[in-house]
Design a protein around this motif. Structure first.
Motif, PDB file in Angstrom:
ATOM      1  N   ASP A 170      -6.493  -1.389  -6.051  1.00 60.85           N
ATOM      2  CA  ASP A 170      -6.983  -2.309  -5.025  1.00 60.85           C
ATOM      3  C   ASP A 170      -6.280  -3.641  -5.282  1.00 60.85           C
ATOM      4  O   ASP A 170      -6.612  -4.351  -6.226  1.00 60.85           O
ATOM      5  CB  ASP A 170      -8.505  -2.452  -5.137  1.00 60.85           C
ATOM      6  CG  ASP A 170      -9.065  -3.358  -4.041  1.00 60.85           C
ATOM      7  OD1 ASP A 170      -8.363  -4.319  -3.652  1.00 60.85           O
ATOM      8  OD2 ASP A 170     -10.188  -3.105  -3.587  1.00 60.85           O
ATOM      9  N   GLU A 224       0.830  -1.210   0.000  1.00 59.99           N
ATOM     10  CA  GLU A 224       0.000   0.000   0.000  1.00 59.99           C
ATOM     11  C   GLU A 224       0.863   1.257   0.000  1.00 59.99           C
ATOM     12  O   GLU A 224       0.596   2.221  -0.713  1.00 59.99           O
ATOM     13  CB  GLU A 224      -0.920   0.025   1.233  1.00 59.99           C
ATOM     14  CG  GLU A 224      -1.898  -1.139   1.328  1.00 59.99           C
ATOM     15  CD  GLU A 224      -2.919  -1.150   0.205  1.00 59.99           C
ATOM     16  OE1 GLU A 224      -3.052  -0.138  -0.503  1.00 59.99           O
ATOM     17  OE2 GLU A 224      -3.576  -2.204   0.026  1.00 59.99           O
ATOM     18  N   GLU A 235      -8.157   4.271  -7.397  1.00 59.33           N
ATOM     19  CA  GLU A 235      -7.047   3.753  -6.596  1.00 59.33           C
ATOM     20  C   GLU A 235      -6.731   2.308  -6.999  1.00 59.33           C
ATOM     21  O   GLU A 235      -7.574   1.619  -7.561  1.00 59.33           O
ATOM     22  CB  GLU A 235      -7.418   3.769  -5.105  1.00 59.33           C
ATOM     23  CG  GLU A 235      -7.576   5.147  -4.495  1.00 59.33           C
ATOM     24  CD  GLU A 235      -6.245   5.877  -4.354  1.00 59.33           C
ATOM     25  OE1 GLU A 235      -5.200   5.190  -4.209  1.00 59.33           O
ATOM     26  OE2 GLU A 235      -6.245   7.115  -4.411  1.00 59.33           O
ATOM     27  N   SER A 275      -7.861  -5.400  -8.362  1.00 56.56           N
ATOM     28  CA  SER A 275      -7.471  -4.787  -9.634  1.00 56.56           C
ATOM     29  C   SER A 275      -7.139  -5.820 -10.707  1.00 56.56           C
ATOM     30  O   SER A 275      -7.433  -5.663 -11.870  1.00 56.56           O
ATOM     31  CB  SER A 275      -6.262  -3.870  -9.427  1.00 56.56           C
ATOM     32  OG  SER A 275      -6.681  -2.699  -8.778  1.00 56.56           O
ATOM     33  N   LEU A 329       0.329   3.591  -9.539  1.00 55.44           N
ATOM     34  CA  LEU A 329      -0.526   4.689 -10.000  1.00 55.44           C
ATOM     35  C   LEU A 329       0.196   5.497 -11.073  1.00 55.44           C
ATOM     36  O   LEU A 329      -0.387   5.935 -12.061  1.00 55.44           O
ATOM     37  CB  LEU A 329      -0.903   5.598  -8.822  1.00 55.44           C
ATOM     38  CG  LEU A 329      -2.092   5.097  -7.992  1.00 55.44           C
ATOM     39  CD1 LEU A 329      -2.343   6.010  -6.809  1.00 55.44           C
ATOM     40  CD2 LEU A 329      -3.340   4.987  -8.866  1.00 55.44           C
ATOM     41  N   LEU A 338      -8.697   0.169 -11.986  1.00 56.77           N
ATOM     42  CA  LEU A 338      -8.622   0.977 -10.780  1.00 56.77           C
ATOM     43  C   LEU A 338     -10.000   0.982 -10.123  1.00 56.77           C
ATOM     44  O   LEU A 338     -11.025   1.001 -10.796  1.00 56.77           O
ATOM     45  CB  LEU A 338      -8.206   2.407 -11.118  1.00 56.77           C
ATOM     46  CG  LEU A 338      -6.819   2.556 -11.762  1.00 56.77           C
ATOM     47  CD1 LEU A 338      -6.461   4.030 -11.903  1.00 56.77           C
ATOM     48  CD2 LEU A 338      -5.755   1.833 -10.961  1.00 56.77           C
ATOM     49  N   ASP A 356     -12.277   3.182  -7.844  1.00 59.69           N
ATOM     50  CA  ASP A 356     -12.392   4.582  -7.386  1.00 59.69           C
ATOM     51  C   ASP A 356     -11.072   5.326  -7.569  1.00 59.69           C
ATOM     52  O   ASP A 356     -10.633   6.057  -6.674  1.00 59.69           O
ATOM     53  CB  ASP A 356     -12.821   4.642  -5.903  1.00 59.69           C
ATOM     54  CG  ASP A 356     -14.142   3.940  -5.692  1.00 59.69           C
ATOM     55  OD1 ASP A 356     -14.973   3.939  -6.631  1.00 59.69           O
ATOM     56  OD2 ASP A 356     -14.333   3.367  -4.603  1.00 59.69           O
ATOM     57  N   ALA A 360       1.991   0.895  -4.317  1.00 64.76           N
ATOM     58  CA  ALA A 360       0.800   1.514  -4.904  1.00 64.76           C
ATOM     59  C   ALA A 360       1.118   2.827  -5.646  1.00 64.76           C
ATOM     60  O   ALA A 360       0.642   3.020  -6.776  1.00 64.76           O
ATOM     61  CB  ALA A 360      -0.271   1.730  -3.840  1.00 64.76           C
ATOM     62  N   PRO A 361       1.904   3.746  -5.042  1.00 61.75           N
ATOM     63  CA  PRO A 361       2.236   4.977  -5.777  1.00 61.75           C
ATOM     64  C   PRO A 361       2.944   4.700  -7.110  1.00 61.75           C
ATOM     65  O   PRO A 361       2.649   5.349  -8.126  1.00 61.75           O
ATOM     66  CB  PRO A 361       3.176   5.721  -4.826  1.00 61.75           C
ATOM     67  CG  PRO A 361       2.884   5.173  -3.481  1.00 61.75           C
ATOM     68  CD  PRO A 361       2.462   3.762  -3.687  1.00 61.75           C
ATOM     69  N   THR A 366       0.025  -5.838 -10.006  1.00 62.84           N
ATOM     70  CA  THR A 366      -0.659  -5.482  -8.759  1.00 62.84           C
ATOM     71  C   THR A 366      -1.100  -6.757  -8.040  1.00 62.84           C
ATOM     72  O   THR A 366      -0.368  -7.278  -7.198  1.00 62.84           O
ATOM     73  CB  THR A 366      -1.870  -4.569  -9.045  1.00 62.84           C
ATOM     74  OG1 THR A 366      -2.691  -5.164 -10.053  1.00 62.84           O
ATOM     75  CG2 THR A 366      -1.402  -3.215  -9.544  1.00 62.84           C
TER      76      THR A 366
END
Lengths: 570, 82
Positions: A273, A239, A271, A277, A247, A267, A269, A243-244, A282
């Motif tokens: 998940d 996380e 973000e 995802s 993204l 994605l 929302d 995650a960054p 991921t």
């Protein structure tokens, strides 16, 4: 030149093997750890020599599949072979039975008196030189776990020779008795605390209480370590750090399109998940490393300790009566426990069972009712949020099915179910070096097996979805999926991927927002209906194609019956 | 007069000498391989209910034997009484 390491079960052949070759093999403190031979190499006097770690056998007349492998290897050995016969110095007499049979084959041989330190502790003193004179082959005392004597053994390999020892088959035991009388001296000793514990833990009382205590403790340790690692390491790392990055990659790829969905996934929302995802980078990485590995690590920590301490055979004795109800005997706890880690070694270890019937029942029950740790951790992650309300019915159902199906197989599968007859090794304090090595090997094997299949599974999901194949299967199978099992059509994706990899399959249920009842049905059916492809391949090899087809039919039918039943009563 | 009984009838911790194994060659050989044969001193270390396995100590080993097999091992007890 080739070297075969032969000896009774649980005398330390694999330990000697890994000491000599540096090769990685699993060693434990129960008979039947090695069910397949492993080759390794070492340099002796500038020459590359092949060494084979052979499954243990009590004689050259095999009584189970693992012993058959051992005997066949000796039969097939060419001229240029040396046998290192490893014997248990604490039980010289019964070990010599195999030794004399080997001597009779007239192969060049060296005798190793392993567990030399333990023999000393319990007051057994063996005159190795005298034994050497009598048998006519070099005899080397060793303590394989610490490496003591291994160098000497390698030095003396060049002295390996055929013995001219003669004896009559009828006088075999008399002969052995005479040899032991000449070379072995026993000093008086008292019962050790270990032996008292050894007796206590096989008695119904307090043995059963000890067993329940140990199993509860094991469960608690696995849960605590597993959850702890996920919450404190796995999730924060993914996380917070990963995650960054993802993204960023997502916006670089334009936030949409096939390649984007394949690598990053959808994605939720805006973000990432990691559970839903379903991109290769991921979910494909999160599942093996963050969701499953912590539990696999915790499980093998506990299992390895149980194996090395010598507790497993005691558990086998306590559970023997129950196992007989399902056509197995106590030692069948080994495939079941190993299967709980990963079904592949579980299926392989059915070789320690004597009859075809037992191997069939053990393999089938394991594949149907024993979920692997990868699957367990995903189930706990997904259904665990409802607590015992969902976990208890899932694992409870699997347990009840194990018993009922076992009873049926016991009755309808032809063949014999022999009784237990097993050496019960003494309790031993696990050797730290060997323990750590085993942990490392199992983690490494898990990653090597799991990652390719998980990635392939995620890839397949993406491809099949974008081609509309899964939706199509969903329509076709709607009668079964919705009609019998009461699941949404989309759940078919999990069932398709479940052939490849169970953890990904359970993960695919996450976006479906199933009710508790549907979760229970889906998790039970996913466990039962078919083993993963890796297990399937091993089972074909172990059972033969015909028996495996039979087993597969039992799997599918029982999954539908049990799933349909749960759907009706819950 | 020494008494001969089945291994399954021995009491826990009782000692004795194996006098006969009533069974086929396969069973006899498997028991022999684990050190159990006529003439060997053994001590029964545990038994379980529901016709579960019996464990015995022989030399420095402990061996678990299924109930049926154990009932076909005849033992001469050390003591004559009971």
């Amino acid at each position: 030149m080739r070297i075969l390491l032969m000896g009774n079960p649980n005398v330390g052949k694999s330990v000697v093997f890994s000491r000599m070759t540096g090769a990685r093999v699993i060693t434990s403190n129960y008979p039947g750890t090695t069910v397949e031979y492993t080759r390794g190499y070492m340099r002796i006097a500038g020459q590359r020599v092949e060494i084979a770690d052979v499954p243990g056998t009590y004689s050259l007349e095999p009584t189970c599949k693992a012993e058959e492998i051992a005997c066949r290897m000796l039969e097939e050995a060419s001229d240029n072979v040396i046998v290192i016969n490893i014997v248990d110095a604490t039980n010289l007499e019964r070990s010599l039975n195999l030794t004399l049979q080997l001597l009779k084959r007239r192969v060049p041989m060296v005798l190793v008196l392993n567990l030399w330190d333990e023999a000393g502790h319990i007051g057994v003193h063996i005159d190795a030189e005298k034994l050497e004179q009598i048998l006519g082959v070099p005899c080397v005392p060793t303590v394989a776990v610490t490496g003591e004597g291994i160098k000497k053994l390698v030095e003396r390999l060049s002295e390996a020779r055929e013995s001219d020892y003669e004896y009559g088959e009828d006088e075999k035991w008399h002969e052995i008795g005479e040899i032991v009388g000449k070379v072995q001296r026993i000093t008086h000793r008292h019962h050790t605390p270990g032996e008292m514990l050894a007796d206590a833990s096989v008695k119904p009382f307090p043995g059963a209480l000890i067993a329940i205590g140990i199993l509860l403790l094991a469960f608690e340790v696995i849960r605590t370590i597993g959850e702890g690692l996920i919450g404190r390491v796995g999730e924060p790392v993914f996380e917070g750090l990963w995650a960054p990055v993802m993204l960023r990659l997502s916006s670089l790829l334009g936030g949409t399109g096939f390649v984007h969905d394949l690598l990053v996934g959808r994605l939720v929302d805006g973000e990432i998940d990691f559970g839903q995802s379903f991109g290769l980078l991921t979910t494909g990485l999160f599942v093996p490393f963050a969701a499953v590995l912590p539990y696999v690590f915790a499980f093998y920590l506990v299992l390895s300790f149980l194996e090395d301490s010598g507790y497993l055979p005691r558990l086998a004795i306590l559970l023997d009566s129950i196992m007989h109800r399902v056509g197995l005997h106590g030692m069948a706890v080994v495939p079941m426990l190993l299967g709980l880690g990963c079904n592949v070694p579980g299926a392989l270890s059915t070789r320690i069972m004597e009859s075809r019937k037992e191997r069939f029942i053990a393999g089938t029950l394991m594949a149907i009712c024993v979920p692997c740790m990868a699957q367990v951790s995903m189930i706990v992650g997904l259904a665990g949020k409802h607590g015992a309300r969902s976990l208890l019915p899932i694992f409870g159902t699997l347990f009840v099915v194990w018993i009922l199906l076992g009873r049926l197989l016991e009755r309808f599968i032809r063949g014999e179910s022999p009784e237990i007859l097993m050496d019960v090794p003494p309790y031993r304090i696990p050797h730290l070096g060997g323990f750590l090595k085993k942990m490392w090997m199992r983690i490494f094997w898990f990653l090597r097996e799991a990652i390719p299949w998980v990635l392939l599974g995620v890839l397949l999901v993406n491809v099949l979805y974008s081609l509309g194949v899964i939706q199509f299967i969903g329509e076709v199978a709607a009668v079964v999926i919705t009609g019998i099992l009461g699941l949404p059509k989309e759940a078919v994706g999990g069932l398709v991927v479940g052939f490849l990899r169970k953890d990904v399959a359970v993960g695919m249920l996450a976006p479906l927002h199933l009710s508790v009842k549907q979760l229970i049905v889906a998790c039970v059916v996913l466990t039962m209906y078919f083993p993963c492809v890796a297990t399937f391949a091993v089972m074909i090899k172990e059972l033969g194609i015909l028996d495996m087809l039979k087993a597969a039919a039992i799997m599918v039918i029982s999954a539908l019956v049990v799933g349909g039943f749960l759907n009706l009563i819950l | 007069m020494k008494q001969q009984i089945r291994l399954t009838e021995m009491k826990k911790q009782e000692k004795g000498v194996v006098v006969a194994i009533v069974g086929g060659g396969g069973m006899t050989r498997r028991l022999e391989a684990l050190g159990i044969r006529p003439g060997k001193r053994i001590q029964k270390s545990s038994e379980s209910f529901m016709r579960g396995p019996v464990t015995v100590r022989v030399e420095n080993a402990q061996v678990a034997i299924g109930f049926g097999m154990a009932s076909r091992i005849l033992v001469e007890l050390d003591r004559g009484e009971t």
